[in-house]
Motif scaffolding. Structure first.
Motif, PDB file in Angstrom:
ATOM      1  N   LYS A 116       0.648  -1.067  -0.008  1.00 40.03           N
ATOM      2  CA  LYS A 116       0.164   0.005  -0.025  1.00 40.03           C
ATOM      3  C   LYS A 116       1.433   1.309  -0.207  1.00 40.03           C
ATOM      4  O   LYS A 116       0.604   2.495  -0.326  1.00 40.03           O
ATOM      5  N   GLU A 119       4.071   2.253  -5.146  1.00 38.58           N
ATOM      6  CA  GLU A 119       4.877   1.656  -6.802  1.00 38.58           C
ATOM      7  C   GLU A 119       5.622   0.144  -6.111  1.00 38.58           C
ATOM      8  O   GLU A 119       5.490  -0.659  -6.253  1.00 38.58           O
ATOM      9  N   LEU A 122       4.856  -2.093  -4.138  1.00 36.09           N
ATOM     10  CA  LEU A 122       3.751  -3.062  -4.547  1.00 36.09           C
ATOM     11  C   LEU A 122       5.170  -4.564  -4.974  1.00 36.09           C
ATOM     12  O   LEU A 122       4.067  -5.183  -5.695  1.00 36.09           O
ATOM     13  N   THR A 154      -3.141  -9.604   1.339  1.00 37.90           N
ATOM     14  CA  THR A 154      -4.543  -9.589  -0.674  1.00 37.90           C
ATOM     15  C   THR A 154      -5.960 -10.503   0.308  1.00 37.90           C
ATOM     16  O   THR A 154      -5.472 -11.894   0.586  1.00 37.90           O
ATOM     17  N   ASN A 167     -12.507  -0.651  -3.084  1.00 36.99           N
ATOM     18  CA  ASN A 167     -11.473  -1.258  -2.928  1.00 36.99           C
ATOM     19  C   ASN A 167     -10.621  -2.283  -4.687  1.00 36.99           C
ATOM     20  O   ASN A 167      -9.529  -2.286  -3.929  1.00 36.99           O
ATOM     21  N   GLU A 168     -11.391  -1.669  -5.168  1.00 40.11           N
ATOM     22  CA  GLU A 168     -10.880  -2.304  -6.577  1.00 40.11           C
ATOM     23  C   GLU A 168      -9.457  -2.307  -7.256  1.00 40.11           C
ATOM     24  O   GLU A 168      -8.403  -2.740  -7.770  1.00 40.11           O
ATOM     25  N   THR A 169      -9.386  -0.595  -6.679  1.00 43.01           N
ATOM     26  CA  THR A 169      -7.824   0.065  -7.174  1.00 43.01           C
ATOM     27  C   THR A 169      -6.493   0.193  -5.687  1.00 43.01           C
ATOM     28  O   THR A 169      -5.883   1.132  -6.423  1.00 43.01           O
ATOM     29  N   SER A 171      -4.417  -0.924  -3.054  1.00 46.88           N
ATOM     30  CA  SER A 171      -3.063  -2.914  -2.764  1.00 46.88           C
ATOM     31  C   SER A 171      -4.301  -3.668  -1.805  1.00 46.88           C
ATOM     32  O   SER A 171      -4.557  -3.011  -0.667  1.00 46.88           O
ATOM     33  N   LEU A 174      -5.612  -5.823  -5.241  1.00 47.27           N
ATOM     34  CA  LEU A 174      -5.885  -5.404  -6.981  1.00 47.27           C
ATOM     35  C   LEU A 174      -5.786  -6.907  -7.498  1.00 47.27           C
ATOM     36  O   LEU A 174      -5.580  -7.736  -7.207  1.00 47.27           O
ATOM     37  N   GLU A 176      -3.683  -7.790  -9.736  1.00 49.80           N
ATOM     38  CA  GLU A 176      -2.679  -8.837  -9.906  1.00 49.80           C
ATOM     39  C   GLU A 176      -2.388  -9.924  -9.364  1.00 49.80           C
ATOM     40  O   GLU A 176      -1.346 -10.903  -8.783  1.00 49.80           O
ATOM     41  N   GLU A 177      -2.973  -8.597  -8.022  1.00 48.12           N
ATOM     42  CA  GLU A 177      -2.265  -9.955  -6.484  1.00 48.12           C
ATOM     43  C   GLU A 177      -3.976 -10.834  -6.316  1.00 48.12           C
ATOM     44  O   GLU A 177      -3.334 -12.038  -5.883  1.00 48.12           O
TER      45      GLU A 177
END
Length: 257
Positions: A116, A119, A122, A154, A167-169, A171, A174, A176-177
């Protein structure tokens, strides 16, 4: 057959956890195996009330940086072997992994990174995920059973957090997670809690803000996974949201081996 009770808990600082009464709960419950994450301490910083527990063998994997990360293992049965980390220095120096080998299974107590803050973190989290899975697969490829527990940081599916849309955006939820958790399952690992509890509203972490825990606005980000061949030895899986001591709650499984 011998029944064993395993508990995992992100304690958000072992010394604070002790002050908040969480350690007293552990000493009353006395599970066979107690896995802690985010201890935020090196053993030499702790007094003996946390490092020398009658009836337990105690192991710490600590971050090089003081007051950060760290995992601990309290176990009645002495493991045949304990490894600190999984052989990748940039991850092992944050004290995130303890691997304990027992007669019937290998236990992995892991505090996966949080993505969180930036970048960079992440990316570090995703790199950790990608490096960890081959390590896990290597153990099962040798014919060993595994129990993987800890804070994965996650929530896997929409059912695993109270506010999925919002919370879709963020960390922790996400795509990819979540895709990595899909991959973990396709590699033959089973989310033990969902074997027994397919229903919603079970969480393991709540923000300290806005009375989130009282309102049960939480996330299920802590897990016990086992390899598919071992799942029939798991007789129960549970989350204990009413047990206080940290912003996470304890969760556990019972196994017969």
């Amino acid at each position: 057959m011998m029944a064993r009770r395993l508990i995992s808990w992100n304690v958000n600082g072992l010394r604070a956890f002790q002050k908040n009464g969480g350690f007293t709960w552990f000493l009353q419950e006395r599970p066979d195996i107690f896995c802690l994450q985010e201890t935020k301490a090196q053993p030499q910083q702790l007094d003996e009330s946390l490092t020398a527990i009658d009836g337990y063998h105690v192991y710490f994997a600590s971050a090089e940086r003081k007051g950060y990360s760290g995992v601990a293992l309290y176990t009645r049965e002495e493991p045949k072997h304990v490894a600190y980390g999984f052989g990748v220095e940039r991850f092992d120096n944050e004290g995130r992994t303890l691997v304990a080998e027992y007669e019937h299974f290998t236990l992995l107590n892991v505090y996966f990174p949080n993505g969180k803050s930036s970048e960079e973190r992440l990316q570090y989290k995703m790199d950790f995920y990608e490096a960890f899975l081959p390590f896990l697969d290597e153990i099962t490829s040798q014919g060993k059973n595994v129990i993987l527990c800890g804070d994965v940081n996650t929530a896997h599916k929409a059912i695993d957090l109270a506010r999925p849309k919002e919370n879709e955006t963020v960390s922790g939820f996400l795509p990819e997670e979540r895709a990595w958790l899909d991959k973990l399952i396709t590699h033959g690992y089973v989310d033990t809690f969902r074997m027994f509890h397919p229903e919603p509203d079970y969480y393991t972490w709540w923000s300290f803000r806005a009375r989130a825990r009282e309102r049960n606005v939480g996330w299920r980000i802590d897990y016990f996974f086992v390899n598919d061949a071992f799942k029939d030895h798991v007789t129960n899986a549970f989350i204990l949201p009413k047990v206080m001591g940290a912003d996470h709650c304890p969760l556990g499984i019972e196994v017969d081996v």
